[in-house]
Design a protein around this motif. Structure first.
Motif, mmCIF file in Angstrom:
data_model
loop_
_atom_site.group_PDB
_atom_site.id
_atom_site.type_symbol
_atom_site.label_atom_id
_atom_site.label_comp_id
_atom_site.label_asym_id
_atom_site.label_seq_id
_atom_site.Cartn_x
_atom_site.Cartn_y
_atom_site.Cartn_z
ATOM 1 N N THR A 174 -1.935 3.934 -3.709
ATOM 2 C CA THR A 174 -1.036 3.553 -4.808
ATOM 3 C C THR A 174 -0.727 2.054 -4.743
ATOM 4 O O THR A 174 -0.738 1.358 -5.764
ATOM 5 N N ASP B 203 5.301 5.556 -7.053
ATOM 6 C CA ASP B 203 4.683 4.741 -8.086
ATOM 7 C C ASP B 203 5.665 3.687 -8.611
ATOM 8 O O ASP B 203 5.302 2.512 -8.768
ATOM 9 N N ASP B 204 6.898 4.092 -8.845
ATOM 10 C CA ASP B 204 7.931 3.142 -9.285
ATOM 11 C C ASP B 204 8.170 2.076 -8.232
ATOM 12 O O ASP B 204 8.220 0.886 -8.531
ATOM 13 N N ASN C 229 -10.218 -3.731 -6.454
ATOM 14 C CA ASN C 229 -8.953 -4.229 -6.986
ATOM 15 C C ASN C 229 -8.634 -5.651 -6.522
ATOM 16 O O ASN C 229 -7.558 -6.168 -6.813
ATOM 17 N N LYS D 246 -0.970 -4.655 -4.731
ATOM 18 C CA LYS D 246 -0.311 -5.154 -3.523
ATOM 19 C C LYS D 246 -1.338 -5.298 -2.395
ATOM 20 O O LYS D 246 -2.143 -4.385 -2.154
ATOM 21 N N SER E 283 5.709 -0.591 -7.982
ATOM 22 C CA SER E 283 5.642 -1.477 -9.148
ATOM 23 C C SER E 283 6.553 -2.693 -8.980
ATOM 24 O O SER E 283 6.518 -3.626 -9.784
ATOM 25 N N LYS F 22 -3.640 0.077 -6.014
ATOM 26 C CA LYS F 22 -3.758 0.155 -7.484
ATOM 27 C C LYS F 22 -2.711 -0.718 -8.181
ATOM 28 O O LYS F 22 -2.936 -1.172 -9.294
ATOM 29 N N HIS F 23 -1.566 -0.920 -7.501
ATOM 30 C CA HIS F 23 -0.545 -1.793 -8.086
ATOM 31 C C HIS F 23 -0.743 -3.259 -7.683
ATOM 32 O O HIS F 23 0.162 -4.075 -7.839
#
Lengths: 341, 341
Positions: free
Chosen positions: B116, B86-87, B146, B122, B90, B119-120
């Motif tokens: 993931t 997750d980091d 998204n 990308k 980001s 959701k960010h």
């Protein structure tokens, strides 16, 4: 989208049928409402600024008459000989479609139709190899100068999207060379010879089946394949070449005995058009297991790319409906590009 | 364009080499200046917000070490186990590229990485069949929701642009059915069997040549071909299907004698994936002269279109550089679409 249609033989009529059968779909998927405002056949022409009824036109051709006989909502009509091309191409229309027969000697009359259409600001779709084989570099230049689109998917491979494949599907890669079977008639004859016929019997069979013309020399002496090779070399590989740059020979001199000997070793003979350090159309020995080695009237092209390896595309090289489908693809691309402006 | 690269095996390294060799060209032709801001391999990860030096990274892998050993201009690095995905996702970057190994049972860990990343915000390019075979409809839905691009050209056909061909080259036509040889390993084994080997000898030869894994079951029992068929069926034919909808079997039970008998009649056996009224991967009798009937590790797909007839595309189905070239095509498309906004 208003269209002027030059030529109303098998391909032109197939295109009209395709528009009729897909009209709903073309509108919902691509926002296209095609309206044919003029049709020119070998004997006459007809103009209707509100749009011609395609079913009526097809009915007239079914009765073996000229579009000159069309008699509904006509703005103007007449005999072909009396037609002023310059006047006709001044009509309000976004697109001129040329499906007249190919002339590989002078490109005419198609070459004049296309240049006149470009000068009148019409986008052009042609299924006619002649003008491109003889004058590709200057036609592209003229189209760019006049800021119009010149499309010609149907000139190579019939319905098989050979030109689009190389142009759109290999982004970020470089095509180093290409080789292909670009003429279905000669491929049919060579397939017949693999099955034991000698050249003359194989040619006669192709004539009977309607694959070869009464004068088959355009096909069997390599002119047709050479014309297509010129288009591929210009469009895909940025060579500025015309017919006179192609070294070509045909299949007349291939002997049944020679074919038999090769077959026993796992090879056959195909008429191969190739663009690498040379530009040539010649009979070549090809491994039977090579993907390029297709039978019957099929066409096939192998692209040698830098990073994706060798890629081969195979399909029918001719046929009215197949060729019409390539013209329709061009029309959709023109519509999409017009939409961007 | 900033890129986070998951996986740095043969395909990941080939992609790095491709970026190095084409950097000038990518900028002048497509306006792309790719900058890899993070690479994750099986043991560790490294982040450099100003961009990693690809030559140094390749040198480290040549010495069989982890990217964790990279020591120039590093923002952060560590062991894979300590990585918070997750980091990492980001980070400022436009694109996440997933070239981790396929897992056709759960799709993990690739499936979590991709969701993931989406959701960010990308854009995602994956060469990994697993997540798509198991969850194509929901991944596409998630990407649309998204508003990001999810690209996967490399999952089917390696460098052969099978997905792009069907999507871009057949405008105005409808694909009614497709059938193909989607797995190079089984095709190599079957070609060996045509040449007289029995199944076990043919398989052992494929292992020796590096075409088959120590556990070859993903290939020879049809899983790999089924996964690719799911992707084709969803993307080309708008079917909302996953692995569980495919009826599939492999090539273990094919006997040399059966093959010999068919060969004498001009047929052979191929592992054919097909999408028509059914969705199946099965050994089938195929005419030796059928364009689909390719040898060795080649892949081939025939599309049955409504108006253009049957169209076949043939190419290498695997290979590091070929797969990398498909990823690069996706990257160029993302760049072109980002440019439009």
């Amino acid at each position: 989208m208003r269209i002027i249609l030059f030529g109303f033989g098998i391909v032109g009529q197939s295109f009209a049928k395709l528009l009729l059968s897909r009209s709903d779909d073309l509108y919902t998927r691509y926002g296209i409402k095609p309206r044919i405002v003029s049709v020119i056949d070998s004997k006459g022409y007809v103009i209707s600024q509100t749009g011609l009824d395609l079913e009526r036109l097809l009915q007239i051709k079914k009765n073996r008459k000229s579009v000159y006989e069309y008699d509904y909502n006509v703005t103007l009509k007449g005999l072909r000989d009396e037609l002023d091309i310059d006047d006709l191409l001044s009509l309000d229309a976004e697109c001129m479609i040329d499906v007249t027969p190919s002339n590989l000697k002078s490109g005419e009359p198609s070459l004049s139709y296309i240049t006149t259409a470009i000068k009148h600001g019409k986008n052009v779709i042609t299924a006619n190899k002649g003008p491109l084989a003889l004058a590709f570099p200057s036609l592209i230049e003229l189209a760019r100068y006049n800021n119009i689109m010149l499309k010609f998917s149907a000139t190579v491979g019939g319905g098989t999207p050979i030109l689009e494949f190389a142009k759109h599907c290999l982004k970020g890669d470089d095509i180093r060379a290409l080789r292909g079977i670009l003429n279905g008639t000669t491929n049919y004859i060579l397939t017949n010879m693999e099955n034991g016929l000698d050249f003359n019997d194989a040619l006669n069979d192709a004539k009977e089946k309607g694959y070869a013309e009464a004068d088959p020399s355009l096909d069997i002496d390599g002119y047709d394949a050479a014309a297509k090779l010129v288009i591929l070399a210009n469009w895909i590989m940025n060579r500025k070449v015309t017919m006179k740059d192609v070294e070509f020979s045909g299949i007349r001199d291939i002997k049944k005995e020679e074919m038999n000997k090769l077959l026993k070793k796992g090879y056959t003979i195909k008429l191969i058009a190739e663009c690498n350090d040379q530009l040539a159309v010649k009979p070549r020995e090809v491994l039977k297991s090579d993907p390029l080695c297709v039978n019957g009237t099929l066409n096939a092209v192998t692209f040698v790319s830098e990073h994706s390896g060798e890629l081969t595309i195979i399909g029918k090289g001719a046929g009215g409906m197949e060729t019409a489908s390539a013209i329709l693809r061009d029309l959709i691309e023109i519509r999409e590009d017009l939409g961007k402006i």
